[in-house]
Each structure stands twice: as structure tokens, then as C-alpha cells.
Design a protein around this motif. Structure first.
Motif, PDB file in Angstrom:
ATOM      1  N   THR A  96      -5.428   2.494  -0.950  1.00  0.00           N
ATOM      2  CA  THR A  96      -4.582   2.428   0.262  1.00  0.00           C
ATOM      3  C   THR A  96      -5.674   2.807   1.546  1.00  0.00           C
ATOM      4  O   THR A  96      -5.015   2.768   2.544  1.00  0.00           O
ATOM      5  CB  THR A  96      -3.642   3.705  -0.066  1.00  0.00           C
ATOM      6  OG1 THR A  96      -4.324   5.007   0.216  1.00  0.00           O
ATOM      7  CG2 THR A  96      -3.074   3.664  -1.274  1.00  0.00           C
ATOM      8  N   LEU A  97      -6.842   3.073   1.290  1.00  0.00           N
ATOM      9  CA  LEU A  97      -7.888   3.275   2.468  1.00  0.00           C
ATOM     10  C   LEU A  97      -8.206   1.896   3.169  1.00  0.00           C
ATOM     11  O   LEU A  97      -8.342   0.709   2.569  1.00  0.00           O
ATOM     12  CB  LEU A  97      -8.955   4.097   2.056  1.00  0.00           C
ATOM     13  CG  LEU A  97      -8.675   5.407   1.304  1.00  0.00           C
ATOM     14  CD1 LEU A  97      -9.903   5.965   0.863  1.00  0.00           C
ATOM     15  CD2 LEU A  97      -7.891   6.332   2.418  1.00  0.00           C
ATOM     16  N   GLU A  98      -8.431   2.110   4.446  1.00  0.00           N
ATOM     17  CA  GLU A  98      -8.797   1.082   5.335  1.00  0.00           C
ATOM     18  C   GLU A  98     -10.326   0.101   4.741  1.00  0.00           C
ATOM     19  O   GLU A  98     -10.385  -0.929   4.751  1.00  0.00           O
ATOM     20  CB  GLU A  98      -9.119   1.485   6.803  1.00  0.00           C
ATOM     21  CG  GLU A  98      -8.788   0.504   7.906  1.00  0.00           C
ATOM     22  CD  GLU A  98      -7.575  -0.284   7.913  1.00  0.00           C
ATOM     23  OE1 GLU A  98      -7.547  -1.475   7.888  1.00  0.00           O
ATOM     24  OE2 GLU A  98      -6.348   0.252   7.505  1.00  0.00           O
ATOM     25  N   ARG A  99     -10.985   1.263   4.045  1.00  0.00           N
ATOM     26  CA  ARG A  99     -12.235   0.694   3.807  1.00  0.00           C
ATOM     27  C   ARG A  99     -12.019  -0.218   2.553  1.00  0.00           C
ATOM     28  O   ARG A  99     -13.007  -1.074   2.016  1.00  0.00           O
ATOM     29  CB  ARG A  99     -13.399   1.607   3.387  1.00  0.00           C
ATOM     30  CG  ARG A  99     -13.205   2.609   2.574  1.00  0.00           C
ATOM     31  CD  ARG A  99     -14.056   3.930   2.397  1.00  0.00           C
ATOM     32  NE  ARG A  99     -13.696   5.034   1.774  1.00  0.00           N
ATOM     33  CZ  ARG A  99     -13.805   5.049   0.360  1.00  0.00           C
ATOM     34  NH1 ARG A  99     -14.630   4.127  -0.150  1.00  0.00           N
ATOM     35  NH2 ARG A  99     -13.610   6.096  -0.058  1.00  0.00           N
ATOM     36  N   LYS A 100     -10.952  -0.099   1.813  1.00  0.00           N
ATOM     37  CA  LYS A 100     -10.695  -0.820   0.617  1.00  0.00           C
ATOM     38  C   LYS A 100      -9.746  -2.001   1.007  1.00  0.00           C
ATOM     39  O   LYS A 100      -9.050  -2.666   0.048  1.00  0.00           O
ATOM     40  CB  LYS A 100     -10.221   0.006  -0.569  1.00  0.00           C
ATOM     41  CG  LYS A 100     -11.331   1.303  -0.987  1.00  0.00           C
ATOM     42  CD  LYS A 100     -12.105   0.381  -1.985  1.00  0.00           C
ATOM     43  CE  LYS A 100     -13.237   1.177  -2.501  1.00  0.00           C
ATOM     44  NZ  LYS A 100     -14.166   0.454  -3.373  1.00  0.00           N
TER      45      LYS A 100
ATOM     46  N   ARG B  73       0.873  -1.204  -0.087  1.00  0.00           N
ATOM     47  CA  ARG B  73       0.141  -0.013  -0.088  1.00  0.00           C
ATOM     48  C   ARG B  73       0.840   1.245   0.027  1.00  0.00           C
ATOM     49  O   ARG B  73       0.589   2.258  -0.406  1.00  0.00           O
ATOM     50  CB  ARG B  73      -0.810  -0.063   1.208  1.00  0.00           C
ATOM     51  CG  ARG B  73      -1.975  -0.801   1.027  1.00  0.00           C
ATOM     52  CD  ARG B  73      -2.822  -0.915   2.380  1.00  0.00           C
ATOM     53  NE  ARG B  73      -4.230  -1.230   2.031  1.00  0.00           N
ATOM     54  CZ  ARG B  73      -5.290  -1.124   2.929  1.00  0.00           C
ATOM     55  NH1 ARG B  73      -5.023  -1.064   4.082  1.00  0.00           N
ATOM     56  NH2 ARG B  73      -6.560  -1.502   2.275  1.00  0.00           N
TER      57      ARG B  73
ATOM     58  N   GLU C 295      -7.855   5.263  -3.225  1.00  0.00           N
ATOM     59  CA  GLU C 295      -8.664   4.500  -2.517  1.00  0.00           C
ATOM     60  C   GLU C 295      -8.369   2.996  -1.976  1.00  0.00           C
ATOM     61  O   GLU C 295      -8.761   2.461  -1.124  1.00  0.00           O
ATOM     62  CB  GLU C 295     -10.068   4.375  -3.222  1.00  0.00           C
ATOM     63  CG  GLU C 295     -10.921   5.563  -3.245  1.00  0.00           C
ATOM     64  CD  GLU C 295     -12.300   5.362  -3.795  1.00  0.00           C
ATOM     65  OE1 GLU C 295     -12.403   4.455  -4.815  1.00  0.00           O
ATOM     66  OE2 GLU C 295     -13.061   5.930  -3.753  1.00  0.00           O
TER      67      GLU C 295
ATOM     68  N   LYS D 223       0.648   4.620  -2.484  1.00  0.00           N
ATOM     69  CA  LYS D 223       0.472   5.877  -1.720  1.00  0.00           C
ATOM     70  C   LYS D 223       1.584   6.966  -2.715  1.00  0.00           C
ATOM     71  O   LYS D 223       1.270   8.139  -3.009  1.00  0.00           O
ATOM     72  CB  LYS D 223       0.777   5.957  -0.359  1.00  0.00           C
ATOM     73  CG  LYS D 223      -0.140   5.344   0.534  1.00  0.00           C
ATOM     74  CD  LYS D 223       0.230   5.429   1.891  1.00  0.00           C
ATOM     75  CE  LYS D 223      -0.983   4.655   2.964  1.00  0.00           C
ATOM     76  NZ  LYS D 223      -0.593   4.723   4.424  1.00  0.00           N
TER      77      LYS D 223
END
Length: 139
Positions: free
Chosen positions: A108-112, A85, A106, A89
Motif C-alpha cells: 500500500t506504500l508509495e515506494r511499492k 490499495r 508494504e 489497507k
């Protein structure tokens, strides 16, 4: 990781790091056909000469280390490794298309996390990500 191999009494004993035989270095290279396909898809000239002084050891101070684009992608860069990740970034600023920039960010986001892990399970490589997002302009 660390692996110890005892080469005492073998034909390579004197070849491994001088006469002492204390270390053996192994350097992996990328598949040449895969590199050629990547370079062709990216529109890169495999015979173009580039400087690699940032990543290759210099023999002398002030020396410039040069190689071809093909050798750079075959011997120096981990083109077919699995990106993190953190890599994604760092990739975001190089995307020129806003939709691609958002899609990369997106991931790199926790929700993904699940989407990113799915890509990891499918063994997506650095090359896969770079080719997926054509607006990337990496210097």
C-alpha cells in the motif's frame, strides 16, 4: 457506467422492470468452478448456512437473510475482481503472521507502487491475495 438499451417492441419489453420497461439490471456472478476451488483451498464448507443481511436486501424489517457459503461467494462477493490499495489497507489487521502483515502493508506504500501495479497487470484478484496470505483470519 451507464448503457441505454431500447427494448421497445421486443419480447422483453414487459419483463423489464414491470410494464414501463424503464430499467434492466444485470448481475454478474463468479465462475462456479473457480468458487468451488477457492472454497476447497480455504477449507470452507460450501453448504454451511450464513447470514448475509449486511449485503443482501431484506424483504421485511427484522428479517434475516440466509444463504450458503457457496452462493455467498458465487452471487454476492466479487471474488475474482481486482482489489485496490484501500482493500489491502483493510486486509492488514486480519493477517496474524507479522511477516505477512508487513508484506501486505508494504504493497500500500508509495515506494511499492511498481509492485502493486505489476500485480494489477497480472490481474491478481481478491481470491489471489487471500490465498497468498494463509494467516489471514477474516471474520
Amino acid at each position: 457506467f451507464h448503457i441505454e438499451v431500447d427494448v421497445a417492441g421486443t419480447s422483453i419489453e414487459k419483463l423489464v422492470n414491470g410494464a414501463d420497461g424503464k430499467a434492466l439490471s444485470v448481475y454478474a456472478t463468479n465462475d462456479q468452478k473457480g468458487v468451488q476451488q477457492f472454497l476447497q483451498k480455504m477449507g470452507l464448507d460450501p453448504l454451511e448456512v450464513v447470514s448475509v443481511e449486511e449485503i443482501a436486501p431484506q424483504d421485511e424489517d427484522g428479517a434475516v437473510v440466509l444463504t450458503t457459503v457457496e452462493k455467498l461467494f458465487t452471487q454476492y462477493l466479487d471474488l475474482f475482481g481486482k482489489p485496490t490499495r484501500e482493500f489491502l489497507k483493510k486486509l492488514v489487521p486480519f493477517a496474524k503472521d507479522i511477516m505477512e502483515k508487513v508484506k501486505i502493508a508494504e504493497l500500500t506504500l508509495e515506494r511499492k507502487t511498481e509492485d502493486f501495479q505489476d500485480r494489477q497487470a497480472r490481474a491478481c484478484t481478491y481470491a489471489d491475495y487471500i490465498m497468498e496470505f494463509p494467516s489471514l483470519k477474516i471474520p
